[in-house]
Design a protein around this motif. Structure first.
Motif, mmCIF file in Angstrom:
data_model
loop_
_atom_site.group_PDB
_atom_site.id
_atom_site.type_symbol
_atom_site.label_atom_id
_atom_site.label_comp_id
_atom_site.label_asym_id
_atom_site.label_seq_id
_atom_site.Cartn_x
_atom_site.Cartn_y
_atom_site.Cartn_z
ATOM 1 N N GLY A 60 -9.199 -65.754 -39.591
ATOM 2 C CA GLY A 60 -8.782 -66.356 -40.865
ATOM 3 C C GLY A 60 -8.784 -65.370 -42.020
ATOM 4 O O GLY A 60 -8.339 -65.681 -43.113
ATOM 5 N N ASP A 61 -9.307 -64.156 -41.774
ATOM 6 C CA ASP A 61 -9.374 -63.163 -42.845
ATOM 7 C C ASP A 61 -8.220 -62.175 -42.763
ATOM 8 O O ASP A 61 -7.763 -61.826 -41.677
ATOM 9 C CB ASP A 61 -10.677 -62.356 -42.744
ATOM 10 N N GLY A 62 -7.795 -61.716 -43.928
ATOM 11 C CA GLY A 62 -6.845 -60.622 -44.002
ATOM 12 C C GLY A 62 -7.616 -59.317 -44.164
ATOM 13 O O GLY A 62 -8.678 -59.292 -44.774
ATOM 14 N N THR A 88 -22.137 -56.328 -43.962
ATOM 15 C CA THR A 88 -21.951 -56.956 -42.647
ATOM 16 C C THR A 88 -20.863 -58.017 -42.676
ATOM 17 O O THR A 88 -21.006 -59.054 -43.317
ATOM 18 C CB THR A 88 -23.278 -57.610 -42.204
ATOM 19 N N TRP A 89 -19.773 -57.781 -41.966
ATOM 20 C CA TRP A 89 -18.727 -58.803 -41.850
ATOM 21 C C TRP A 89 -18.948 -59.605 -40.573
ATOM 22 O O TRP A 89 -19.056 -59.035 -39.471
ATOM 23 C CB TRP A 89 -17.316 -58.192 -41.805
ATOM 24 N N TRP A 90 -19.017 -60.903 -40.724
ATOM 25 C CA TRP A 90 -19.148 -61.810 -39.577
ATOM 26 C C TRP A 90 -18.966 -63.228 -40.070
ATOM 27 O O TRP A 90 -18.666 -63.440 -41.248
ATOM 28 C CB TRP A 90 -20.489 -61.610 -38.864
ATOM 29 N N GLN A 91 -19.078 -64.208 -39.177
ATOM 30 C CA GLN A 91 -18.820 -65.609 -39.518
ATOM 31 C C GLN A 91 -19.782 -66.521 -38.774
ATOM 32 O O GLN A 91 -20.401 -66.102 -37.793
ATOM 33 C CB GLN A 91 -17.407 -65.995 -39.083
ATOM 34 N N GLY A 142 -29.782 -73.247 -43.869
ATOM 35 C CA GLY A 142 -28.612 -74.093 -43.679
ATOM 36 C C GLY A 142 -27.330 -73.308 -43.465
ATOM 37 O O GLY A 142 -26.272 -73.891 -43.211
ATOM 38 N N TRP A 143 -27.411 -72.010 -43.591
ATOM 39 C CA TRP A 143 -26.256 -71.141 -43.431
ATOM 40 C C TRP A 143 -26.472 -70.346 -42.150
ATOM 41 O O TRP A 143 -27.604 -70.108 -41.745
ATOM 42 C CB TRP A 143 -26.181 -70.228 -44.665
ATOM 43 N N ILE A 144 -25.426 -69.888 -41.513
ATOM 44 C CA ILE A 144 -25.581 -69.119 -40.265
ATOM 45 C C ILE A 144 -26.483 -67.904 -40.481
ATOM 46 O O ILE A 144 -27.256 -67.525 -39.603
ATOM 47 C CB ILE A 144 -24.196 -68.708 -39.686
HETATM 48 C C1 7RM Z 1 -21.821 -64.709 -42.514
HETATM 49 C C2 7RM Z 1 -20.889 -65.696 -43.189
HETATM 50 C C3 7RM Z 1 -17.413 -66.326 -43.038
HETATM 51 C C4 7RM Z 1 -16.404 -65.687 -43.978
HETATM 52 C C5 7RM Z 1 -15.597 -64.584 -43.360
HETATM 53 C C6 7RM Z 1 -15.193 -63.789 -44.588
HETATM 54 C C7 7RM Z 1 -16.402 -63.859 -45.471
HETATM 55 C C8 7RM Z 1 -18.544 -62.764 -44.747
HETATM 56 C C9 7RM Z 1 -18.202 -60.693 -45.336
HETATM 57 C C10 7RM Z 1 -17.049 -61.448 -45.647
HETATM 58 C C11 7RM Z 1 -16.021 -59.551 -46.447
HETATM 59 C C12 7RM Z 1 -18.207 -59.298 -45.634
HETATM 60 N N1 7RM Z 1 -20.431 -66.704 -42.417
HETATM 61 N N2 7RM Z 1 -17.306 -62.729 -45.276
HETATM 62 N N3 7RM Z 1 -19.102 -61.546 -44.783
HETATM 63 N N4 7RM Z 1 -15.972 -60.875 -46.195
HETATM 64 N N5 7RM Z 1 -17.084 -58.774 -46.188
HETATM 65 N N6 7RM Z 1 -19.266 -58.505 -45.389
HETATM 66 O O1 7RM Z 1 -20.634 -65.555 -44.346
HETATM 67 O O2 7RM Z 1 -18.972 -68.611 -41.814
HETATM 68 O O3 7RM Z 1 -20.175 -68.679 -43.926
HETATM 69 O O4 7RM Z 1 -18.260 -67.248 -43.696
HETATM 70 O O5 7RM Z 1 -17.068 -65.070 -45.083
HETATM 71 O O6 7RM Z 1 -14.118 -64.413 -45.230
HETATM 72 O O7 7RM Z 1 -14.514 -65.104 -42.635
HETATM 73 S S1 7RM Z 1 -19.470 -67.888 -42.960
#
Ligand code: 7RM
Length: 661
Positions: A513-515, A426-429, A322-324
């Motif tokens: 949306g992230d800092g 892994t940082w992504w969305q 249910g999550w990406i």
């Molecule tokens: C894959 C996922 C996205 C948000 C994103 C961040 C936070 C995700 C990391 C992270 C720091 C990471 N998709 N985020 N991974 N922050 N380091 N490795 O989570 O759409 O559910 O969320 O999650 O804020 O914008 S999501």
């Protein structure tokens, strides 16, 4: 979670002060480097530079790794903010994940290993998975599903969840997976938003020893979903369920009536593959739309390079479908590479807190991908649970979902990885579809708490309010300055909202949306969501740095920090902290925590208010819901006990509202 892009200067983020200094660096081990696909940091940097210089060349070459019915004419057409990738090409995601592995010996290799919560194990080879997918695809067709029709998937973590996604992909019916822990209301809203006419679900699923009433939620949702014509039900728990004649059908009956041969549709590169809903802090959930070729390529390539996936590996990602993460790194990325994906149905602490270690030992898992929230739970539960199991099969660890606190990173590295496994943070969305910033194992030196550097073709930067790149260690907005293949194409049915949410805040850039800040080596450090940045006496502090400082105290398992309006300082820092098992609450501990933060970051970041709690309100993917904590922090406070009650209420509230993943 992503939030709506805010419009005003209230969100001005220039100069987020960064004070937490993490100095540890871990070079890749010689053994890993010797065998790695990208064997040096120099090579990564060279490849990254070349990929940005000529992205079409890089992506065009990479796309040859996929199987096509017809080759594309043009790699990318960019009419900001709308992108098309591999224009004119035709392919099918299920063919890439299945059929192409049937030609050689991989036909009899495990594609999926399923462990149910009760301990039952099912292994499906590529050939077997292919057959199940074709059967389910034909069942969907029998119920009138045509190319382009949307199908809801509301299933627990069982093989049918992956089978259903691929069956949809095979016939070109975009799927929309809803986490089976979500309420009937959430399912209804999403079903209606995308206009689905079929739902694939199950009688139930096992969680903490009991059978969840999954089908019952569907029945409730169906009271308000006039377009749904058929419900296909997987029998998992064998609990009693209501089956409405003419509307509800058991999958095991339906597959008896169809052929096991299903010709895949040759789909356009930009044919919608799925819609995944994600909720912002305001408004109705956004249907994030991903299309076929670009998304698949992003998952395929990042799985290969970041997880260094090999044919002999057993790969275990703990995310729900249910999550990406469950889409990209349980299903599409792993299977398109011909890998073995292990899925587990239940809770991490059932029957005991060592369930994941038991699974790793039992199936000899080589690659393990989980979230910081889970890692902090393991730390809280204690190291003894790991000592009982042989974790020596592990060779690579991954982290996703939140910034991983340096102390949690060190624990993961030492206790789970035995100091020999690279940690790929892994940082992504949901919106980016695939990994964007992460270390290449065997090449990129690791710094605990940093997701390090961008993937090939990804032009990531940290900018101020004018869109200028910030100086080293000065925080700002994390943006992506050009399109990439696996980016979202739109918000389903709302292109205006897509433009406004992602492409209007920083000119010409996708704003996530992230800092973040970049250190002197260019490494990215995510400091938290921009909306959560604290402003204390003129200093702007990212939540994650203060939280990491708290978590580095030996008694602390988890911490969430929020601001509370304060006449003198602008904002006061309020910390909600969870203690490790067995540590008693005390005022002395509060004082020692304040002193600890002052030492790690500086007196400015010292929490004004510390509240002990047994649990923090979290989203379904484990992200702390600071929004709720902000409300709690701003309300007049009683004694500590009162706070705990309030928090527990909030947790319940969060669950009831089901507003976040
Ligand atoms: C894959 C996922 C996205 C948000 C994103 C961040 C936070 C995700 C990391 C992270 C720091 C990471 N998709 N985020 N991974 N922050 N380091 N490795 O989570 O759409 O559910 O969320 O999650 O804020 O914008 S999501």
């Amino acid at each position: 979670m992503s939030t709506e892009a805010p419009v005003s200067s209230a969100r001005s983020v220039t100069n987020i002060d960064s004070m937490l200094k993490e100095k540890r660096v871990f070079k890749p081990s010689a053994k890993f480097t010797r065998e790695a696909r990208i064997g040096s940091f120099k090579k990564y940097k060279k490849m990254h530079k070349a990929s940005l210089k000529n992205p079409d060349k890089f992506w065009g070459k990479a796309a040859e790794e996929l199987s096509w019915f017809r080759k594309w004419r043009k790699v990318c057409v960019w009419k900001p903010p709308f992108a098309e990738w591999f224009v004119g090409g035709k392919l099918n995601a299920s063919v890439n994940c299945l059929d192409r592995h049937l030609e050689g010996p991989s036909r009899n290799k495990a594609a999926l290993i399923f462990e149910g919560e009760p301990g039952d194990v099912v292994t499906l080879t590529y050939q077997q998975l292919h057959r199940e997918v074709c059967l389910m695809a034909n069942v969907l067709k029998k119920h009138g599903v045509k190319t382009g029709d949307r199908v809801m998937i509301y299933l627990p973590m069982i093989p049918e969840a992956v089978i259903a996604m691929l069956a949809c992909a095979r016939i070109g019916a975009p799927h929309s997976v809803v986490f089976s822990g979500f309420s009937a209301e959430a399912l209804k809203e999403r079903t209606n938003d995308c206009g689905a006419k079929v739902i694939i679900t199950a009688d139930g699923g096992f969680r903490r020893g009991t059978a969840l009433a999954v089908k019952r939620n569907v029945d409730e949702a169906l009271l308000g979903t006039p377009k749904v014509k058929a419900v296909i039900v997987v029998q998992r728990t064998k609990q009693d369920v209501n089956m409405a004649p003419g509307r509800d059908f058991w999958l095991h009956d339906e597959v008896q009536k169809v052929s096991a041969v299903c010709k895949p549709e040759a789909l356009d590169s930009e044919h919608p593959l799925f819609i995944l809903y994600t909720s912002g802090s305001t408004g109705k959930p956004k249907g994030i739309l991903h299309t076929t070729a670009g998304y698949l390529l992003g998952c395929h390539l990042t799985t290969k390079y970041y997880f260094d996936l090999r044919p002999e590996d057993v790969y275990f990602c703990t995310a729900d479908v249910g999550w990406i993460t469950g889409h990209s790194y349980v299903a599409y990325g792993v299977l398109s590479n011909g890998g073995t994906s292990l899925i587990y149905e239940g809770a991490p602490n059932f029957p005991e807190p060592d369930r994941f270690w038991r699974i790793i030992d039992r199936h000899k898992v080589n690659i393990f991908y989980t979230a910081p929230t889970a890692i902090r739970s393991f730390i809280k539960w204690g190291d003894d649970w790991l000592a009982r199991h042989d974790l020596s099969s592990l060779r690579l660890l991954g982290s996703v979902g939140e910034p991983i606190n340096p102390e949690a990173w060190m624990w993961y590295h030492e206790k789970v990885g035995g100091k020999r496994c690279p940690i790929v943070d892994t940082w992504w969305q949901t919106e980016t579809g695939a990994h964007m910033i992460a270390p290449i194992p065997g090449a990129t030196p690791l710094k605990p708490g940093s997701a390090t550097l961008p993937f090939f073709g990804v032009d990531a930067a940290v900018v101020d309010d004018n869109g200028e790149e910030t100086a080293p260690n000065v925080g700002g907005k994390l943006v992506i300055r050009r399109p990439w293949p696996s980016m979202l194409r739109s918000i389903y049915g709302d292109a205006a909202r897509y433009r406004k949410t992602y492409w209007s805040e920083v000119k010409g850039c996708y704003f996530a949306g992230d800092g973040a800040r970049r250190d002197k080596d260019g490494y990215f450090w995510i400091v938290g969501r921009i909306d959560d940045v604290l402003n204390v006496a003129g200093h702007r502090l990212g939540t994650s740095e203060v939280e990491s400082a708290l978590v580095s105290h030996p008694d602390i398992a988890e911490a969430a920090v929020v601001g509370r309006p304060d006449e003198l300082k602008g904002q006061a820092v309020v910390a909600f902290v969870t203690l490790k098992n067995g540590v008693p609450h005390s005022n002395n501990l509060k004082e020692s925590l304040r002193a600890h933060v002052a030492k790690e970051i500086g007196p400015i970041a010292k929490p004004d208010d510390i509240r002990f709690t047994d649990a923090l309100p979290k989203t379904r993917s484990g992200k702390i819901m600071r929004r709720l904590l902000k409300e709690a922090a701003a309300s007049p406070t009683g004694d500590i006990k009162g706070d705990i009650t309030t928090l527990e209420d909030l947790t319940v509230l969060a669950k009831l509202k089901q507003t976040e993943e």
